[in-house]
Design a protein around this motif. Structure first.
Motif, PDB file in Angstrom:
ATOM      1  N   VAL A  87     -42.481  10.261   4.381  1.00 17.66           N
ATOM      2  CA  VAL A  87     -43.004  11.458   3.716  1.00 17.66           C
ATOM      3  C   VAL A  87     -43.226  11.167   2.234  1.00 17.66           C
ATOM      4  O   VAL A  87     -44.273  11.514   1.668  1.00 17.66           O
ATOM      5  N   ALA A  88     -42.260  10.517   1.598  1.00 19.33           N
ATOM      6  CA  ALA A  88     -42.402  10.169   0.180  1.00 19.33           C
ATOM      7  C   ALA A  88     -43.617   9.277  -0.035  1.00 19.33           C
ATOM      8  O   ALA A  88     -44.351   9.437  -1.018  1.00 19.33           O
ATOM      9  N   LYS A  89     -43.859   8.374   0.888  1.00 19.58           N
ATOM     10  CA  LYS A  89     -45.039   7.508   0.790  1.00 19.58           C
ATOM     11  C   LYS A  89     -46.314   8.345   0.873  1.00 19.58           C
ATOM     12  O   LYS A  89     -47.245   8.139   0.097  1.00 19.58           O
ATOM     13  N   CYS A  90     -46.343   9.307   1.781  1.00 17.90           N
ATOM     14  CA  CYS A  90     -47.510  10.189   1.899  1.00 17.90           C
ATOM     15  C   CYS A  90     -47.712  11.022   0.637  1.00 17.90           C
ATOM     16  O   CYS A  90     -48.844  11.283   0.236  1.00 17.90           O
ATOM     17  N   GLU A  91     -46.629  11.420   0.026  1.00 14.05           N
ATOM     18  CA  GLU A  91     -46.671  12.223  -1.191  1.00 14.05           C
ATOM     19  C   GLU A  91     -46.875  11.354  -2.427  1.00 14.05           C
ATOM     20  O   GLU A  91     -46.950  11.866  -3.541  1.00 14.05           O
ATOM     21  N   THR A  95     -35.407  19.478  15.206  1.00 14.31           N
ATOM     22  CA  THR A  95     -35.380  20.557  14.211  1.00 14.31           C
ATOM     23  C   THR A  95     -36.817  20.840  13.775  1.00 14.31           C
ATOM     24  O   THR A  95     -37.699  19.975  13.912  1.00 14.31           O
ATOM     25  N   PRO A  96     -37.061  22.020  13.217  1.00 13.05           N
ATOM     26  CA  PRO A  96     -38.418  22.308  12.749  1.00 13.05           C
ATOM     27  C   PRO A  96     -38.886  21.366  11.645  1.00 13.05           C
ATOM     28  O   PRO A  96     -40.050  20.976  11.618  1.00 13.05           O
ATOM     29  N   LEU A  97     -37.985  20.969  10.760  1.00 13.46           N
ATOM     30  CA  LEU A  97     -38.396  20.092   9.663  1.00 13.46           C
ATOM     31  C   LEU A  97     -38.726  18.683  10.143  1.00 13.46           C
ATOM     32  O   LEU A  97     -39.675  18.066   9.656  1.00 13.46           O
ATOM     33  N   ILE A  98     -37.950  18.171  11.075  1.00 12.05           N
ATOM     34  CA  ILE A  98     -38.255  16.835  11.605  1.00 12.05           C
ATOM     35  C   ILE A  98     -39.609  16.851  12.304  1.00 12.05           C
ATOM     36  O   ILE A  98     -40.449  15.976  12.087  1.00 12.05           O
ATOM     37  N   ALA A  99     -39.854  17.860  13.117  1.00  5.73           N
ATOM     38  CA  ALA A  99     -41.147  17.961  13.808  1.00  5.73           C
ATOM     39  C   ALA A  99     -42.291  18.068  12.798  1.00  5.73           C
ATOM     40  O   ALA A  99     -43.306  17.373  12.908  1.00  5.73           O
ATOM     41  N   ALA A 100     -42.120  18.921  11.792  1.00  4.10           N
ATOM     42  CA  ALA A 100     -43.174  19.128  10.796  1.00  4.10           C
ATOM     43  C   ALA A 100     -43.436  17.880   9.969  1.00  4.10           C
ATOM     44  O   ALA A 100     -44.593  17.527   9.705  1.00  4.10           O
ATOM     45  N   MET A 101     -42.380  17.192   9.570  1.00  2.00           N
ATOM     46  CA  MET A 101     -42.568  16.002   8.751  1.00  2.00           C
ATOM     47  C   MET A 101     -43.151  14.856   9.577  1.00  2.00           C
ATOM     48  O   MET A 101     -43.943  14.060   9.065  1.00  2.00           O
ATOM     49  N   ARG A 102     -42.814  14.771  10.857  1.00  4.84           N
ATOM     50  CA  ARG A 102     -43.453  13.771  11.717  1.00  4.84           C
ATOM     51  C   ARG A 102     -44.950  14.048  11.817  1.00  4.84           C
ATOM     52  O   ARG A 102     -45.773  13.122  11.739  1.00  4.84           O
TER      53      ARG A 102
END
Length: 114
Positions: free
Chosen positions: A15-19, A89-96
């Motif tokens: 995620v940090a790489k994408c950001e 979790t919702p965050l793991i799914a969303a970040m994937r």
């Protein structure tokens, strides 16, 4: 590594790489080591911190839903390809889903984060 299998520090790193988060590399330290320090300090925990992931979810229009099997799904619609990913979790799914939309279905993760 398959994006659908990313968790913990590896997912947060992706995620940090994408950001396009820049992490300094002091002399004698590797990127993975420096990332570990940042992650352990709670500075970059996109997969567990709503305050960090929420703005991404809102900006990217990620749809999150509860699955019948007890997990979570996250969907991003893109012109070139839609991305539907699942997680515990919702965050793991969303970040994937976010990582897949930016980097694809497989991501090269630094060895120390696997």
């Amino acid at each position: 590594m398959k994006t659908s299998e990313l968790t913990g520090a590896a997912l947060d790193w992706a995620v940090a790489k994408c950001e396009e988060v820049k992490i300094g590399q002091p002399e004698g330290r590797t990127f993975a080591f420096e990332w570990s320090l940042m992650h352990d300090a709670g500075d970059m925990n996109y997969s567990t911190d709503w305050a960090q992931a929420g703005p991404i979810i809102e900006r990217e229009g990620i749809e999150i839903s509860y699955d019948e099997d007890g997990g979570w799904g996250a969907f991003i619609e893109r012109t070139n390809k839609d991305h539907l990913y699942h997680g515990p979790t919702p965050l793991i799914a969303a970040m994937r889903a976010f990582v897949a939309s930016k980097l694809g279905d497989e991501v090269e993760i630094p060895e120390g984060l696997k």
